[in-house]
Design a protein around this motif. Structure first.
Motif, PDB file in Angstrom:
ATOM      1  N   CYS A   1       0.803  -1.089  -0.064  1.00 31.86           N
ATOM      2  CA  CYS A   1       0.044  -0.027   0.195  1.00 31.86           C
ATOM      3  C   CYS A   1       1.012   1.112   0.152  1.00 31.86           C
TER       4      CYS A   1
ATOM      5  N   LYS B   1       1.148   4.141  -2.868  1.00 35.93           N
ATOM      6  CA  LYS B   1       0.497   5.682  -2.647  1.00 35.93           C
ATOM      7  C   LYS B   1       1.747   6.586  -3.047  1.00 35.93           C
TER       8      LYS B   1
ATOM      9  N   GLY C   1       0.157  10.235  -4.339  1.00 36.91           N
ATOM     10  CA  GLY C   1       0.298  10.069  -3.062  1.00 36.91           C
ATOM     11  C   GLY C   1      -1.838   9.599  -3.096  1.00 36.91           C
TER      12      GLY C   1
ATOM     13  N   THR D   1      -4.812   7.734  -2.114  1.00 41.37           N
ATOM     14  CA  THR D   1      -4.798   6.456  -0.671  1.00 41.37           C
ATOM     15  C   THR D   1      -5.720   5.407  -1.019  1.00 41.37           C
ATOM     16  N   THR D   2      -4.959   4.364  -0.865  1.00 43.24           N
ATOM     17  CA  THR D   2      -5.547   3.705  -1.000  1.00 43.24           C
ATOM     18  C   THR D   2      -6.559   3.177   0.229  1.00 43.24           C
ATOM     19  N   SER D   3      -7.811   2.449  -0.172  1.00 45.24           N
ATOM     20  CA  SER D   3      -9.477   2.521   0.189  1.00 45.24           C
ATOM     21  C   SER D   3      -9.156   1.609   1.259  1.00 45.24           C
TER      22      SER D   3
ATOM     23  N   VAL E   1      -2.107   2.589   6.125  1.00 53.17           N
ATOM     24  CA  VAL E   1      -1.738   3.750   4.873  1.00 53.17           C
ATOM     25  C   VAL E   1      -2.845   5.096   4.976  1.00 53.17           C
ATOM     26  N   SER E   2      -4.036   4.731   4.648  1.00 50.27           N
ATOM     27  CA  SER E   2      -5.162   5.560   5.477  1.00 50.27           C
ATOM     28  C   SER E   2      -5.305   5.905   6.406  1.00 50.27           C
ATOM     29  N   TRP E   3      -5.352   5.307   7.188  1.00 52.01           N
ATOM     30  CA  TRP E   3      -5.324   5.209   8.548  1.00 52.01           C
ATOM     31  C   TRP E   3      -6.763   5.776   9.394  1.00 52.01           C
ATOM     32  N   SER E   4      -7.451   4.648   9.421  1.00 55.14           N
ATOM     33  CA  SER E   4      -8.812   4.380   8.544  1.00 55.14           C
ATOM     34  C   SER E   4      -9.312   3.140   9.494  1.00 55.14           C
TER      35      SER E   4
END
Length: 252
Positions: A118, A122, A127, A129-131, A209-212
């Motif tokens: 990921c 990115k 840049g 964002t990976t989902s 990577v997306s910090w979700s």
């Protein structure tokens, strides 16, 4: 009984060359798989203005993940067994086909492979964002939990039948494509509801990577429960009691 085969393993196992090579193979295979799967979704979004949630996007995701997993399992099969999935590793452990310590080594390699894939995506996409995996509108966490259990059960059951079962015979030659097919089919079935992860590593990399992290536990609990059930049922019922004779090679 198969439960007697469940083992913790020896601490020095983690430093043996064979185990380290197997972990490296899992790292590379998972990186290949996640890069292809996540990358296809990002490419489809770019080409269709965020159209990955359309029917065409779902088909594209199923094909990319099916093809990617076929390759990832194939290139790792002779070294590590080609798990490419913590749920598969957990199912193999529950059935007594891998030690706990070696399984943990695989988990670390799989999670790192997903995160690195990921990060590379990115960087390579400038840049983008990976989902992270998320629930669709109207889908509750328990709905998604059941989806992940059932889909991962089918996946790990397929792994056992085509790759782990000692009576598989020539069927083992089609294991990678069968595993890729079941993942692609499950994405078509569940992708519109919760993304159809079936793999904690596949969910972990994009989340980091997306910090979700919304409802992230579903993508660990569901696959581990489904993978564990498949390992228990197949090992205890179909392997442990030797319920059938192997078919002649000509029957395949």
């Amino acid at each position: 009984m198969p439960i007697r085969n469940i083992a913790i393993g020896h601490p020095h196992e983690a430093t043996q060359p064979a185990a380290l090579k197997a972990a490296l193979a899992e790292f590379i295979s998972t990186l290949i798989f996640v890069f292809a799967g996540q990358g296809s979704g990002m490419a489809f979004n770019k080409l269709t203005d965020n159209g990955s949630t359309t029917p065409a996007g779902l088909v594209a995701a199923a094909l990319a993940h099916g093809f990617g997993l076929f390759v990832a399992v194939s290139v790792g099969a002779n070294i590590s067994g080609g798990h490419v999935n913590p749920a598969v590793t957990f199912g193999a452990f529950i059935g007594g086909n891998i030690t706990l310590l070696r399984g943990i080594l695989y988990w670390i390699a799989q999670l790192l492979g997903s995160v690195i894939a990921c990060l590379l995506l990115k960087f390579a996409t400038g840049g983008l964002t990976t989902s992270a995996f998320a629930l669709s509108s109207g889908v509750g966490v328990w709905n998604a939990f059941v989806f992940e259990i059932v889909m991962t059960f089918g996946l790990v059951y397929t792994v056992y039948a085509t790759a782990i079962d000692p009576k598989k015979g020539s069927l083992g030659t089609i294991a990678p494509i069968a595993i890729g097919f079941i993942v692609g089919a499950n994405i078509l079935a569940g992708g519109a509801f919760d993304g159809a992860s079936m793999n904690p590593a596949v969910s972990f990399g994009p989340a980091v990577v997306s910090w979700s992290w919304d409802n992230h536990w579903v993508y660990w609990a569901g696959p581990l429960v489904g993978g564990g059930l498949a390992g228990i049922i197949y090992e205890f019922v179909f392997i442990g009691h030797n319920t059938h004779e192997q078919l002649p090679t000509t029957e395949y």
